[in-house]
Design a protein around this motif. Structure first.
Motif, PDB file in Angstrom:
ATOM      1  N   LEU A   1       0.403   7.101   5.113  1.00  0.00           N
ATOM      2  CA  LEU A   1       0.335   5.636   5.023  1.00  0.00           C
ATOM      3  C   LEU A   1       1.431   4.980   5.851  1.00  0.00           C
ATOM      4  CD1 LEU A   1      -0.442   5.179   1.224  1.00  0.00           C
ATOM      5  CD2 LEU A   1      -1.995   4.804   3.143  1.00  0.00           C
ATOM      6  N   ILE A   2       2.643   5.554   5.801  1.00  0.00           N
ATOM      7  CA  ILE A   2       3.745   4.992   6.590  1.00  0.00           C
ATOM      8  C   ILE A   2       3.446   5.084   8.075  1.00  0.00           C
ATOM      9  CG2 ILE A   2       6.163   5.355   7.212  1.00  0.00           C
ATOM     10  CD1 ILE A   2       6.663   6.194   4.316  1.00  0.00           C
ATOM     11  N   ALA A   3       2.918   6.246   8.511  1.00  0.00           N
ATOM     12  CA  ALA A   3       2.588   6.402   9.935  1.00  0.00           C
ATOM     13  C   ALA A   3       1.487   5.431  10.355  1.00  0.00           C
ATOM     14  CB  ALA A   3       2.158   7.847  10.206  1.00  0.00           C
ATOM     15  N   SER A   4       0.484   5.248   9.501  1.00  0.00           N
ATOM     16  CA  SER A   4      -0.627   4.350   9.845  1.00  0.00           C
ATOM     17  C   SER A   4      -0.144   2.915   9.988  1.00  0.00           C
ATOM     18  CB  SER A   4      -1.714   4.438   8.766  1.00  0.00           C
ATOM     19  OG  SER A   4      -2.216   5.759   8.662  1.00  0.00           O
TER      20      SER A   4
ATOM     21  N   ILE B   1       0.828  -1.208   0.000  1.00  0.00           N
ATOM     22  CA  ILE B   1       0.000   0.000   0.000  1.00  0.00           C
ATOM     23  C   ILE B   1       0.863   1.260   0.000  1.00  0.00           C
ATOM     24  CG2 ILE B   1      -1.681   1.312   1.355  1.00  0.00           C
ATOM     25  CD1 ILE B   1      -2.941  -1.290   2.178  1.00  0.00           C
ATOM     26  N   VAL B   2       1.975   1.232   0.748  1.00  0.00           N
ATOM     27  CA  VAL B   2       2.862   2.403   0.774  1.00  0.00           C
ATOM     28  C   VAL B   2       3.529   2.595  -0.589  1.00  0.00           C
ATOM     29  CG1 VAL B   2       4.984   3.321   1.777  1.00  0.00           C
ATOM     30  CG2 VAL B   2       3.253   2.305   3.249  1.00  0.00           C
ATOM     31  N   ALA B   3       3.872   1.484  -1.252  1.00  0.00           N
ATOM     32  CA  ALA B   3       4.537   1.587  -2.555  1.00  0.00           C
ATOM     33  C   ALA B   3       3.568   1.919  -3.681  1.00  0.00           C
ATOM     34  CB  ALA B   3       5.264   0.286  -2.878  1.00  0.00           C
ATOM     35  N   ALA B   4       2.255   1.700  -3.461  1.00  0.00           N
ATOM     36  CA  ALA B   4       1.277   1.928  -4.529  1.00  0.00           C
ATOM     37  C   ALA B   4       1.295   3.373  -5.049  1.00  0.00           C
ATOM     38  CB  ALA B   4      -0.125   1.554  -4.046  1.00  0.00           C
ATOM     39  N   PRO B   5       1.308   4.412  -4.192  1.00  0.00           N
ATOM     40  CA  PRO B   5       1.375   5.776  -4.734  1.00  0.00           C
ATOM     41  C   PRO B   5       2.649   6.035  -5.537  1.00  0.00           C
ATOM     42  CG  PRO B   5       0.663   5.822  -2.449  1.00  0.00           C
ATOM     43  CD  PRO B   5       1.119   4.423  -2.728  1.00  0.00           C
ATOM     44  N   LEU B   6       3.765   5.445  -5.097  1.00  0.00           N
ATOM     45  CA  LEU B   6       5.004   5.632  -5.849  1.00  0.00           C
ATOM     46  C   LEU B   6       4.905   4.994  -7.226  1.00  0.00           C
ATOM     47  CD1 LEU B   6       7.548   4.845  -2.983  1.00  0.00           C
ATOM     48  CD2 LEU B   6       6.738   7.078  -3.741  1.00  0.00           C
ATOM     49  N   VAL B   7       4.343   3.787  -7.265  1.00  0.00           N
ATOM     50  CA  VAL B   7       4.170   3.112  -8.556  1.00  0.00           C
ATOM     51  C   VAL B   7       3.214   3.905  -9.445  1.00  0.00           C
ATOM     52  CG1 VAL B   7       3.337   1.005  -9.659  1.00  0.00           C
ATOM     53  CG2 VAL B   7       4.671   0.863  -7.559  1.00  0.00           C
TER      54      VAL B   7
ATOM     55  N   ILE C   1       3.680  13.073  -1.385  1.00  0.00           N
ATOM     56  CA  ILE C   1       4.513  13.089  -0.180  1.00  0.00           C
ATOM     57  C   ILE C   1       3.668  12.975   1.091  1.00  0.00           C
ATOM     58  CG2 ILE C   1       6.074  14.519   1.181  1.00  0.00           C
ATOM     59  CD1 ILE C   1       7.278  15.509  -1.438  1.00  0.00           C
ATOM     60  N   PRO C   2       2.646  13.832   1.322  1.00  0.00           N
ATOM     61  CA  PRO C   2       1.842  13.647   2.554  1.00  0.00           C
ATOM     62  C   PRO C   2       1.071  12.336   2.563  1.00  0.00           C
ATOM     63  CG  PRO C   2       0.864  15.320   1.142  1.00  0.00           C
ATOM     64  CD  PRO C   2       2.202  15.011   0.565  1.00  0.00           C
TER      65      PRO C   2
END
Length: 277
Positions: free
Chosen positions: A193-196, A19-25, A187-188
């Motif tokens: 997502l990382i914090a969650s 899930i964290v990598a999904a926005p980057l992809v 970025i936000p």
């Protein structure tokens, strides 16, 4: 809404990373699509316009050769000049057909049609008139108009190139702006997502650590319950079984000490009474 943990801690990690990598992809994919669109626009617009301009310049060279051989035939009237004229006319017609097959703007297509009609008129004049100096003079005037048309076609091609370059520049600015705002939004989102998922991963670990600490301090009254993946829940159940086992052992120890003190109390009392006597 209550979050449901997966069956294993490893699955939770994999889901979190995915899930964290999904926005980057998604950002990479969006950038690739934008650049692909820009490259396709460049290939279709600018390169196509450059080919039209190159063909238009080649047509101008064909007109020069055509004029030279036509006027030579008009002055000399010899068959070799007529054959050379026909060969140059065939080259001119092939170049004009290749231009017509390209993606032209409306003004370019209209100018190409005018060039074809004017060349047909010149050919009709040359075919219907005997060789003479007057014919050469007429041909010079007609070919001058034909060359002017050809130069107009070249100028139209240059104008189309400039328009396409400006369109590409606008598209590049738009793509750069889209990428910038996408990164600003990414970025936000990534931080959230990382914090969650950091909280979701650290929560059962902290609960296990807290349960072990309470067992170490002898705090057996509070049950141990772990909220998390299935394997962490089972670990919490084992820790709670250990707590209950320690409570049982503590009760057995207390009863044993009570029995020992009771058994020792009777002979000690007798000894005390004997010593008192």
């Amino acid at each position: 809404m209550r979050f449901t943990y997966p069956r294993s801690f490893l699955s939770l990690l994999l889901i979190g990373f995915t899930i964290v990598a999904a926005p980057l992809v998604f950002a990479l994919f969006a950038n690739a699509v934008a650049f692909e669109k820009l490259a396709a626009l460049s290939e279709q617009a600018v390169l196509g316009a450059v080919k039209v301009t190159q063909a238009s310049r080649a047509l101008t060279a064909n007109i020069v050769s055509l004029e030279r051989t036509a006027r030579q035939y008009a002055v000399a009237g010899e068959a070799p000049f007529l054959e050379a004229y026909r060969a140059n006319r065939a080259a001119f017609a092939a170049t004009l057909r290749s231009i017509d097959d390209m993606a032209l703007s409306e003004p370019q297509r209209a100018e190409s049609g005018a060039i074809a009609r004017l060349e047909e008129e010149i050919h009709g004049t040359l075919s219907s008139s005997p060789p003479s100096p007057d014919l050469s003079i007429r041909l010079a005037a007609d070919f001058s108009r034909l060359s002017g048309r050809s130069q107009t076609l070249v100028a139209l091609g240059d104008r189309v190139i400039d328009e396409n370059i400006e369109r590409l520049r606008a598209q590049a600015v738009k793509s750069r702006s889209n990428v910038f705002w996408l990164m600003v939004a990414l970025i936000p989102t990534a931080i959230l997502l990382i914090a969650s998922f950091t909280f979701l991963i650290a929560r059962p670990i902290n609960q296990v650590s807290s349960g072990i600490r309470r067992l170490g301090h002898g705090e057996f009254a509070r049950p141990i319950a772990i909220e998390g993946p299935g394997d962490m829940v089972r670990l919490g159940e084992q820790l709670d079984w250990l707590r209950r086992r320690l409570v049982t052992l503590e009760e057995q120890k207390t009863r044993f000490l009570q029995h020992i003190s009771h058994e020792l109390k009777t002979p000690l009392t007798a000894l005390r009474e004997g010593s008192d006597l």
